[in-house]
Enzyme design. Structure first.
Site, PDB file in Angstrom:
ATOM      1  N   ASN A   1       1.417  10.867   6.750  1.00 23.62           N
ATOM      2  CA  ASN A   1       1.135  10.233   5.458  1.00 23.62           C
ATOM      3  C   ASN A   1       1.262   8.708   5.493  1.00 23.62           C
ATOM      4  O   ASN A   1       0.648   8.019   4.692  1.00 23.62           O
ATOM      5  CB  ASN A   1       2.007  10.830   4.350  1.00 23.62           C
TER       6      ASN A   1
ATOM      7  N   GLU B   1      14.145  11.700   9.188  1.00 27.26           N
ATOM      8  CA  GLU B   1      13.891  11.868   7.760  1.00 27.26           C
ATOM      9  C   GLU B   1      12.957  13.054   7.636  1.00 27.26           C
ATOM     10  O   GLU B   1      11.832  13.034   8.133  1.00 27.26           O
ATOM     11  CB  GLU B   1      13.282  10.600   7.164  1.00 27.26           C
TER      12      GLU B   1
ATOM     13  N   CYS C   1       7.111  11.655   0.831  1.00 29.21           N
ATOM     14  CA  CYS C   1       8.467  12.210   0.847  1.00 29.21           C
ATOM     15  C   CYS C   1       9.225  11.854  -0.425  1.00 29.21           C
ATOM     16  O   CYS C   1      10.125  12.585  -0.841  1.00 29.21           O
ATOM     17  CB  CYS C   1       9.233  11.696   2.067  1.00 29.21           C
TER      18      CYS C   1
END
Length: 496
Positions: free
Chosen positions: A169, A264, A298
């Protein structure tokens, strides 16, 4: 812009090369991997399918190059990064065009990602010179019972070779957020881009190459993660892994052993709307935070937990904002564009169908054409529904009505995903109380979750990650502490 700037990254066949030893190469495998355009579901590009032998050579070169790079002065490392950043700005549009075709990111957002990435590199260089240039001197007499006859020089030294794995992304921004701190700290890097976003990454890599990258210091390996992922992450030449993604990170953490990890792994970012909230403000942030880049972030708002006393008022404002979102192609700067893959679209649809079967209210109709999913707003979501817990990574936003903020916090803290959250209230004391109670990496007050500015700490709890990002934290992650102790023949004290 030099029209030939990117010419060497592409083979005569039209496929894109991989990068190693300061040059662009075709793989000895003779194979390529197709990258599908999410909008057409047809191949947009092809990249090399690198072999294990080529990966071995990358790590061998990285180990040698890192020893030399570690001897490069901090100011020289910073100058190199500044050159790379400037080249990215000068040659940004072709990189942005790749993002449009590879990940269906709207045109305006694609270009801003490249520019933001260049800014991140510059900030890293500037911060790195200051931060990494500082050491520490300890004297032995500060500990009870010890005379002043030992001096401890504490310094920061590189880790070695960093394996960097960014997500689809933000394939440019989250690549440089790993690459720049690693290089500034004196490390070498092997970079494995996501499949969707690899060609934008190749264009980014060319900017580093043209800036004067030493041979072997950075390699850019392409190929299917399912085929080379384990080989890369368990390679004996890896001294650190910086990974952004999803469940794959959990598998990596269980396999790699005694090396530092920076991870992450996504989140179920909840938005708590209290009874005293500025509902207009909350609605604005929810509609934008939930659907920007089709929810494939996210830090997108992935669950609204609203006090029942103001739920109807909130829905009344959020609904028209969602209905006003434009749906279409990224070239047209549509608000909602196709999600990255058919498998992603199928997963999202599974969550929607589960919610429908269990009684959710569809404030907007669910509609899908290929990978394009229209923005879907769900009300009266309950904890029995998967959408209340799982991360859709798409343009679907569930609303759950709660009795009070404590019930909302309890729901958040029960979820294993704990990246970010946000709270809307006009009572600062209540805001701090809720923030303290939320067991999540970051809590935004009166704004939607966000990653950035890029120098802010960024981290998750529980299954949302290990370690912390943000420029300073990433620089700290990319070094280890070394002590040199000078033993004096006798006690020595400063003159008064």
């Amino acid at each position: 812009m030099d029209p030939n700037f990117y010419s060497e990254v592409q083979a005569a066949s039209g496929s894109f090369k991989y990068y190693a030893d300061a040059g662009w190469h075709e793989s000895s495998s003779g194979k390529t991997q197709a990258i599908l355009n999410p909008c057409t579901q047809q191949p947009a590009f092809h990249v090399q399918a690198c072999t294990p032998g080529e990966i071995d050579a990358m790590f061998a070169s990285a180990k040698t190059a890192q020893k030399l790079w570690a001897k490069t002065p901090l100011h020289a490392r910073a100058s190199f990064l500044h050159r790379a950043a400037e080249l990215m700005r000068l040659h940004a549009q072709p990189m942005a065009d790749c993002l449009i075709k590879e990940i269906a990111k709207p045109a305006r957002d694609s270009l801003s990602e490249v520019v933001r990435s260049a800014d991140l590199i510059d900030y890293t260089a500037e911060e790195g010179v200051r931060m990494l240039g500082q050491g520490q001197l300890l004297t032995s007499d500060s500990f009870t019972g010890n005379p002043r006859n030992k001096l401890c020089l504490v310094s920061k030294v590189p880790l070695g070779v960093v394996l960097a794995i960014p997500p689809f992304n933000y394939p440019v921004n989250l690549a440089v957020s790993k690459l720049a701190p690693a290089l500034m700290a004196g490390n070498a890097v092997v970079l494995k881009p996501p499949t969707q976003g690899a060609v934008a990454g190749i264009h980014m890599m060319q900017c580093f190459h043209k800036a004067g990258l030493p041979p072997g210091l950075v390699s850019f390996v392409t190929g299917k993660g399912s085929e080379i992922g384990d080989y890369l992450t368990t390679h004996p030449g890896v001294n650190c892994i910086s990974f952004t993604g999803g469940d794959t990170g959990m598998a990596i953490s269980r396999k790699v052993g005694m090396i530092p990890l920076q991870m992450e792994l996504g989140g179920k970012d909840a938005c708590i709307v209290c009874a005293d909230a500025d509902i207009t403000l909350a609605a604005k942030h929810i509609s934008k935070g939930g659907f920007s880049y089709s929810g494939q972030r996210c830090t997108a708002v992935k669950l609204v937990l609203v006090d029942k006393k103001v739920a109807d008022q909130l829905v009344k404002l959020v609904l028209p904002a969602v209905q006003a979102l434009t749906v279409g192609m990224p070239e047209d700067d549509s608000d909602i564009t196709p999600v990255v893959s058919t498998s992603s679209a199928n997963f999202i649809e599974g969550l929607v169908n589960d919610a429908r079967e269990k009684g959710a209210t569809f404030l907007t109709p669910y509609k899908r054409e290929g990978n394009l999913i229209w923005p879907t707003l769900l009300d009266n979501v309950t904890p029995a529904m998967r959408i209340a817990w799982e991360e859709p990574f798409g343009p679907v936003l569930p609303i759950m009505r709660v009795d009070n903020s404590d019930q909302a916090v309890q729901h958040c803290n029960t979820n294993q995903l704990a990246l970010q959250g946000c709270v809307f209230t006009q009572d600062i004391n209540e805001a701090i109380r809720i923030s303290d109670a939320m067991e999540t990496g970051t809590v935004q007050i009166n704004a939607a979750p966000a990653r950035g500015p890029d120098h802010f700490p960024f981290q998750g709890m529980r299954d949302s990650g290990i370690g912390s990002q943000g420029i300073c934290n990433s620089l700290a992650m990319m070094v280890k502490t070394k002590s040199t102790v000078i033993n004096l023949p006798s006690e020595s004290y400063t003159m008064g």
